[in-house]
Scaffold this motif. Sequence first.
Motif, PDB file in Angstrom:
ATOM      1  N   ALA A 101      25.755  59.108  23.707  1.00 29.53           N
ATOM      2  CA  ALA A 101      25.580  59.401  25.133  1.00 29.53           C
ATOM      3  C   ALA A 101      26.069  58.263  26.013  1.00 29.53           C
ATOM      4  N   THR A 102      25.868  57.031  25.541  1.00 30.90           N
ATOM      5  CA  THR A 102      26.126  55.860  26.386  1.00 30.90           C
ATOM      6  C   THR A 102      27.592  55.459  26.418  1.00 30.90           C
ATOM      7  N   ARG A 103      28.234  55.418  25.274  1.00 33.58           N
ATOM      8  CA  ARG A 103      29.584  54.854  25.235  1.00 33.58           C
ATOM      9  C   ARG A 103      30.599  55.671  26.046  1.00 33.58           C
ATOM     10  N   PRO A 104      30.586  56.999  25.985  1.00 33.43           N
ATOM     11  CA  PRO A 104      31.496  57.742  26.864  1.00 33.43           C
ATOM     12  C   PRO A 104      31.195  57.516  28.353  1.00 33.43           C
ATOM     13  N   GLN A 105      29.913  57.367  28.693  1.00 34.49           N
ATOM     14  CA  GLN A 105      29.573  57.093  30.087  1.00 34.49           C
ATOM     15  C   GLN A 105      30.099  55.727  30.514  1.00 34.49           C
ATOM     16  N   GLU A 106      30.059  54.757  29.597  1.00 33.61           N
ATOM     17  CA  GLU A 106      30.618  53.443  29.911  1.00 33.61           C
ATOM     18  C   GLU A 106      32.101  53.545  30.239  1.00 33.61           C
ATOM     19  N   THR A 107      32.820  54.393  29.505  1.00 28.52           N
ATOM     20  CA  THR A 107      34.236  54.593  29.813  1.00 28.52           C
ATOM     21  C   THR A 107      34.408  55.181  31.202  1.00 28.52           C
ATOM     22  N   ARG A 108      33.616  56.170  31.535  1.00 26.43           N
ATOM     23  CA  ARG A 108      33.705  56.772  32.870  1.00 26.43           C
ATOM     24  C   ARG A 108      33.429  55.733  33.948  1.00 26.43           C
ATOM     25  N   ASP A 109      32.408  54.914  33.727  1.00 24.67           N
ATOM     26  CA  ASP A 109      32.092  53.865  34.702  1.00 24.67           C
ATOM     27  C   ASP A 109      33.255  52.876  34.823  1.00 24.67           C
ATOM     28  N   ALA A 110      33.845  52.526  33.683  1.00 27.18           N
ATOM     29  CA  ALA A 110      34.957  51.568  33.696  1.00 27.18           C
ATOM     30  C   ALA A 110      36.144  52.120  34.479  1.00 27.18           C
ATOM     31  N   LEU A 111      36.446  53.391  34.301  1.00 27.82           N
ATOM     32  CA  LEU A 111      37.567  54.002  35.025  1.00 27.82           C
ATOM     33  C   LEU A 111      37.297  54.035  36.526  1.00 27.82           C
ATOM     34  N   GLN A 112      36.043  54.242  36.904  1.00 30.50           N
ATOM     35  CA  GLN A 112      35.691  54.185  38.325  1.00 30.50           C
ATOM     36  C   GLN A 112      35.865  52.768  38.860  1.00 30.50           C
ATOM     37  N   ARG A 113      35.508  51.781  38.055  1.00 31.31           N
ATOM     38  CA  ARG A 113      35.659  50.390  38.489  1.00 31.31           C
ATOM     39  C   ARG A 113      37.137  50.008  38.635  1.00 31.31           C
ATOM     40  N   LEU A 114      37.989  50.650  37.835  1.00 30.85           N
ATOM     41  CA  LEU A 114      39.426  50.415  37.982  1.00 30.85           C
ATOM     42  C   LEU A 114      39.999  51.141  39.202  1.00 30.85           C
ATOM     43  N   ARG A 115      39.201  52.033  39.786  1.00 31.18           N
ATOM     44  CA  ARG A 115      39.625  52.878  40.918  1.00 31.18           C
ATOM     45  C   ARG A 115      40.798  53.772  40.506  1.00 31.18           C
ATOM     46  N   MET A 116      40.592  54.420  39.350  1.00 31.57           N
ATOM     47  CA  MET A 116      41.630  55.293  38.815  1.00 31.57           C
ATOM     48  C   MET A 116      41.707  56.599  39.601  1.00 31.57           C
TER      49      MET A 116
END
Length: 258
Positions: A101-116
Amino acid sequence: MEPLVTHSANDRAIKGNGTPEATWQNSGKLSSLPEIDPAILVPPGARAVIVSPHPDDEILGTGGLLAQLSDLGRKVLIIAVTDGTASHPDSPEWPTARLAATRPQETRDALQRLRMKHVALVRLHLPDGGGEAFESELAEALKVLFEPGDIVFGTWRFDGHPDHESVGRAVTTVAGALDLSFVEVPVWTWHWATPEDSRVPWSRARRIVLDAATLARKVYAVQAFRSQIEADNSTGRAPILPDHVIERLTRPYEVVLI
């Protein structure tokens, strides 16, 4: 084509602290590599496809490039091969279900931080640590997901981690069959290799330079992977990605093999 050098998995073992970043920087090897412009690497109209063995590999290997491609308006597809559920074996704090549950959410958060922008994400849910066992299934999935004109990025076939190498082999096979450009990304290579290591195909290596703002976006994105950068209090184990590993992957440039 890979250079005619001997590759042994034992020679690429990921153990200890690896080659210090200071060794890489003092050698000048990486800073002297030819530069490549993301706008040329992924030309207008092309889609960048990032095949990531585990949640975080797409950011660690190409986070700066992703930010630049987003700013250029390029479309991006990220193919998450596994959900990274094998990172904390036998951990009460990080059981498999929590990691899933956590690791895919971390990816989503990371992509938001990149402002993708213009980014799509496909998850294949193949077994973390499956390596060669999932290679054929991955290849079949990629045949459906790749499109004509894609520029495909994936971990290097000799990167040192079995999953990374299996991804590299599968992408090499499918991209070759479909006549697509495949750019290989070293991730764990910087751990086991050294600046004059003849096993690394330096003639194919190129630098993607990150300005200060882009590097800051990448570093911020890496910090989203808390499950990997924080110690496991329930087992006493160090972080999966300790500071000395992150230091090698947050340089002001990224290296790819073209």
